[in-house]
Scaffold this motif. Structure first.
Motif, PDB file in Angstrom:
ATOM      1  N   GLY A 179       0.754  -1.336   0.107  1.00 52.70           N
ATOM      2  CA  GLY A 179      -0.111   0.125  -0.013  1.00 52.70           C
ATOM      3  C   GLY A 179       0.872   1.431   0.045  1.00 52.70           C
ATOM      4  O   GLY A 179       0.482   2.207  -0.744  1.00 52.70           O
ATOM      5  N   GLU A 180       1.868   1.022   0.913  1.00 55.45           N
ATOM      6  CA  GLU A 180       2.746   2.463   0.895  1.00 55.45           C
ATOM      7  C   GLU A 180       3.304   2.621  -0.379  1.00 55.45           C
ATOM      8  O   GLU A 180       3.492   4.079  -0.889  1.00 55.45           O
ATOM      9  N   HIS A 181       3.926   1.610  -1.081  1.00 52.79           N
ATOM     10  CA  HIS A 181       4.486   1.669  -2.540  1.00 52.79           C
ATOM     11  C   HIS A 181       3.617   2.355  -3.393  1.00 52.79           C
ATOM     12  O   HIS A 181       3.743   3.181  -4.267  1.00 52.79           O
ATOM     13  N   LEU A 182       2.294   1.870  -3.669  1.00 50.56           N
ATOM     14  CA  LEU A 182       1.319   2.347  -4.437  1.00 50.56           C
ATOM     15  C   LEU A 182       0.770   3.790  -4.216  1.00 50.56           C
ATOM     16  O   LEU A 182       0.262   4.653  -4.989  1.00 50.56           O
ATOM     17  N   ALA A 183       1.152   4.282  -2.910  1.00 51.69           N
ATOM     18  CA  ALA A 183       0.638   5.771  -2.410  1.00 51.69           C
ATOM     19  C   ALA A 183       1.682   6.448  -3.147  1.00 51.69           C
ATOM     20  O   ALA A 183       1.175   7.766  -3.143  1.00 51.69           O
ATOM     21  N   ASN A 184       2.774   6.283  -3.717  1.00 50.52           N
ATOM     22  CA  ASN A 184       3.676   7.311  -4.181  1.00 50.52           C
ATOM     23  C   ASN A 184       3.034   7.284  -5.733  1.00 50.52           C
ATOM     24  O   ASN A 184       3.479   6.645  -6.429  1.00 50.52           O
ATOM     25  N   LEU A 185       2.392   8.414  -5.976  1.00 54.38           N
ATOM     26  CA  LEU A 185       1.962   8.708  -7.181  1.00 54.38           C
ATOM     27  C   LEU A 185       2.839   9.495  -8.277  1.00 54.38           C
ATOM     28  O   LEU A 185       2.537   9.837  -9.255  1.00 54.38           O
ATOM     29  N   SER A 186       4.478   9.647  -8.002  1.00 53.38           N
ATOM     30  CA  SER A 186       4.932  10.204  -8.902  1.00 53.38           C
ATOM     31  C   SER A 186       5.423   9.381  -9.820  1.00 53.38           C
ATOM     32  O   SER A 186       6.001   9.862 -11.098  1.00 53.38           O
ATOM     33  N   GLN A 187       5.216   7.928  -9.816  1.00 50.57           N
ATOM     34  CA  GLN A 187       5.330   7.308 -11.149  1.00 50.57           C
ATOM     35  C   GLN A 187       4.502   6.156 -11.193  1.00 50.57           C
ATOM     36  O   GLN A 187       3.731   5.765 -10.126  1.00 50.57           O
ATOM     37  N   LYS A 188       4.469   5.274 -12.495  1.00 48.78           N
ATOM     38  CA  LYS A 188       3.349   4.513 -12.390  1.00 48.78           C
ATOM     39  C   LYS A 188       3.965   2.971 -11.741  1.00 48.78           C
ATOM     40  O   LYS A 188       5.175   2.927 -11.586  1.00 48.78           O
ATOM     41  N   HIS A 189       2.930   2.133 -11.527  1.00 47.35           N
ATOM     42  CA  HIS A 189       3.314   0.954 -10.693  1.00 47.35           C
ATOM     43  C   HIS A 189       2.545  -0.173 -11.538  1.00 47.35           C
ATOM     44  O   HIS A 189       1.427  -0.114 -12.217  1.00 47.35           O
ATOM     45  N   LYS A 190       3.318  -1.469 -11.526  1.00 50.04           N
ATOM     46  CA  LYS A 190       2.699  -2.527 -11.756  1.00 50.04           C
ATOM     47  C   LYS A 190       2.825  -3.646 -10.697  1.00 50.04           C
ATOM     48  O   LYS A 190       3.880  -4.368 -10.908  1.00 50.04           O
ATOM     49  N   VAL A 191       1.937  -3.799  -9.703  1.00 49.40           N
ATOM     50  CA  VAL A 191       2.401  -4.781  -8.806  1.00 49.40           C
ATOM     51  C   VAL A 191       1.596  -5.996  -9.041  1.00 49.40           C
ATOM     52  O   VAL A 191       0.407  -6.197  -9.342  1.00 49.40           O
ATOM     53  N   ALA A 192       2.286  -7.204  -8.692  1.00 48.88           N
ATOM     54  CA  ALA A 192       1.622  -8.646  -9.086  1.00 48.88           C
ATOM     55  C   ALA A 192       2.288  -9.458  -7.925  1.00 48.88           C
ATOM     56  O   ALA A 192       3.423  -9.119  -7.674  1.00 48.88           O
TER      57      ALA A 192
END
Length: 592
Positions: free
Chosen positions: A38-51
């Motif tokens: 959750g903390e990693h996805l909260a960083n909106l400065s770059q895109k994420h793709k969590v799997a």
């Protein structure tokens, strides 16, 4: 945290470095525990793709630096074409063209913030260069992906299919070759059966020829028996007439002796021969052997020599006379062969064979096919020219109608020398082996197939001398009684065998008191009365023998010098080669 201890634990989260990895961000290349997602996805400065970690995509693998062992190689030096760490880029590879592989999509993000030393010493190249290198890298990854799909979807299935075919073929291999073995065995039985049939047929042919041969002899025996009975009856009647002094019977006598002045034609037999042959790819019946047919012919009627003055028989002249001389210009002339009563072939130590008429005019000239000297020449019953090529070990025929030269016999271990033509048309060849200790023999060819070899007498001793050091001529001819006559100059003898190859006699010269030089026979010929003529090169004369080898006379006093080859035409005119003079003499030695 101790690095060695981390290697022994479960894979830890890159954020808190404590939790067990549950997920992974493919775009940031960060491993995450359940709490830190959750903390990693909260960083909106770059895109994420969590799997989930097990379903994550490509993970870049950075090798450790060879110089700084504990530093990963996040960079690539294009100048040196090797991976380098951030320390190397500002040290040993300073000024080289390099790019940050962590900028590759799916690669590791900049980790400089985790290492203050790296962030202080590393100088990034311009971003245009990085973009170009990234495109190249992506192209390579695309190429790898295409190759991977080709290997998985095309190549591998085909190879597996071929592998399955091999397995299947191996499973049926045993049955197939067992069938082949059975087929070979059956074919062998067929060949054995065919051989048995051929043997039976050959034996039947031999028995049939024996019967015909015996029947022909029986018929002539019966004919002669009747004639003899008639003769004896007439002799008794004439004796009674003389004893009776009956004037009437004596006055009415009419002579019938004329019908007995000529003997019936003598049967000429060409004994059949059998020559085994090796079995090759051809059919058994064609290669099992060559059985020559029985040849039964009747020669011309032989006049019976009597002392009656009214019977015109050819007699030997006490003084033979020279008819004509033909100059040839052929060097070392040695062979002569009559075509007919008007033309003769001649050859010497040249590659040209010349044909002359009795007017001493050149009719034609033929060059040998190989350009070699013809060792000897002869004329077939059809008028074609035959010559031997000693260098190539061949016998050749010149078709007079077409002038084409055809090689008909080629030998390997024997060398052909002199040649003669039998009355049956068979070819007779004297030859020497190519061994260190040579042998000599006579071979008969029927239809160009070897049918008879004459080499040893009944005691197993050689009939002819071998040419160990120097080439000696062995001229050959067939007599009208089918004897085979050979002039063996090295043995200083004439060797005569019958048609079956059995020795009849050897003539070693006439031992007269006046003769001083050794007998050296070269050329040989026979006439219509079965006389044998041979040149004596040492004594410049010609010996004339009867059919049984008894000396009759010399032909001499016709100015012969180095007489060599001989031939006789149908009118019993004799043609003699003078070797050194390169000319041929025509001599009349019979009074007809």
């Amino acid at each position: 945290m101790d690095i060695k201890q981390m290697a022994q634990d479960a894979l830890r989260c890159d954020v808190c470095e404590a939790g067990v990895v549950q997920s992974r961000c493919d775009l940031c290349e960060v491993k995450l525990c359940k709490t830190c997602v959750g903390e990693h996805l909260a960083n909106l400065s770059q895109k994420h793709k969590v799997a989930p970690f097990q379903q994550c995509g490509y993970k870049s693998d950075y090798p450790n630096c060879q110089t700084h062992i504990h530093k990963p190689c996040h960079h690539w030096c294009k100048t040196c074409d090797i991976p380098i760490c951030v320390l190397c880029s500002s040290d040993r590879h300073k000024g080289h063209i390099s790019f940050d592989t962590s900028q590759v999509p799916g690669g590791r993000q900049n980790v400089a913030e985790k290492d203050a030393e790296e962030s202080e010493t590393y100088v990034y190249p311009n971003y245009k260069g990085i973009a170009s290198e990234l495109r190249n890298f992506n192209d390579k990854r695309g190429e790898i992906q295409r190759d991977l799909q080709e290997l998985e979807n095309i190549f591998c299935p085909h190879f597996k299919e071929r592998f399955s075919e091999i397995r299947e073929q191996k499973s049926i291999l045993g049955d197939h070759y067992e069938q082949l073995t059975t087929a070979v065995s059956k074919q062998g039985d067929v060949w054995h059966s065919e051989i048995d049939v051929n043997v039976k047929k050959r034996k039947s042919d031999v028995d049939e020829m024996r019967r015909k041969h015996l029947t022909a002899l029986d018929n002539q025996e019966e004919e002669l028996e009747q004639i003899i009975s008639e003769l004896e009856e007439m002799i008794l009647d004439m004796k009674e007439m003389l004893n009776s002094n009956n004037v009437a019977l004596t006055s009415a006598y009419y002579s019938s002796n004329d019908k007995f002045r000529k003997l019936p034609g003598k049967l000429l037999f060409s004994f059949p021969t059998f020559t085994p042959k090796d079995i090759d790819e051809k059919f058994v019946s064609q290669n099992f052997g060559c059985l020559t047919p029985l040849s039964i012919t009747t020669d011309h009627q032989v006049a019976v020599q009597t002392h009656q003055t009214d019977v015109a028989l050819p007699v030997l002249l006490d003084e033979p006379r020279l008819v004509t001389t033909i100059n040839t210009n052929l060097p070392n002339l040695h062979s002569v062969a009559c075509v007919n009563d008007e033309n003769v072939w001649m050859s010497g130590e040249d590659n040209i064979i010349k044909l002359y008429d009795l007017n001493r005019s050149l009719v034609k000239a033929i060059q040998t096919k190989s350009g070699n000297m013809p060792f000897d020449i002869a004329v077939t019953n059809l008028g074609d020219l035959v010559y031997s090529d000693r260098d190539l070990k061949t016998i050749n025929i010149v078709k007079i109608n077409t002038k084409q030269i055809q090689e008909v016999i080629r030998l390997r271990h024997w060398t052909p020398y002199n040649i003669g033509i039998a009355s049956s048309g068979d070819l007779l060849v004297t030859m020497e082996s190519n061994k260190k200790d040579p042998d000599s023999r006579v071979v008969r060819y029927h239809a160009l197939a070897e049918t008879q070899i004459i080499q040893y007498d009944s005691a197993g001793k050689p009939l002819y001398s071998a040419n160990k050091f120097t080439v000696y001529s062995k001229y050959i001819c067939e007599n009208t009684n089918l004897d085979i006559c050979v002039s063996d100059s090295r043995a200083r003898a004439i060797v005569v065998v019958n048609g079956a190859g059995k020795l009849k006699f050897k003539y070693a010269g006439h031992h007269s008191a006046k003769k001083k030089k050794k007998f050296s026979p070269v050329g040989i010929a026979t006439d219509s009365q079965s006389r044998i003529l041979t040149t004596d090169v040492n004594d410049n004369r010609i010996h004339v023998l009867d059919r049984d080898g008894q000396f009759l006379l010399y032909i001499k006093d016709v100015d012969l010098v180095c007489p060599w080859g001989l031939c006789v035409d149908s009118k019993d005119n004799l043609f003699v080669v003078e070797c050194q003079r390169s000319q041929v003499r025509m001599i009349k030695y019979l009074d007809i």
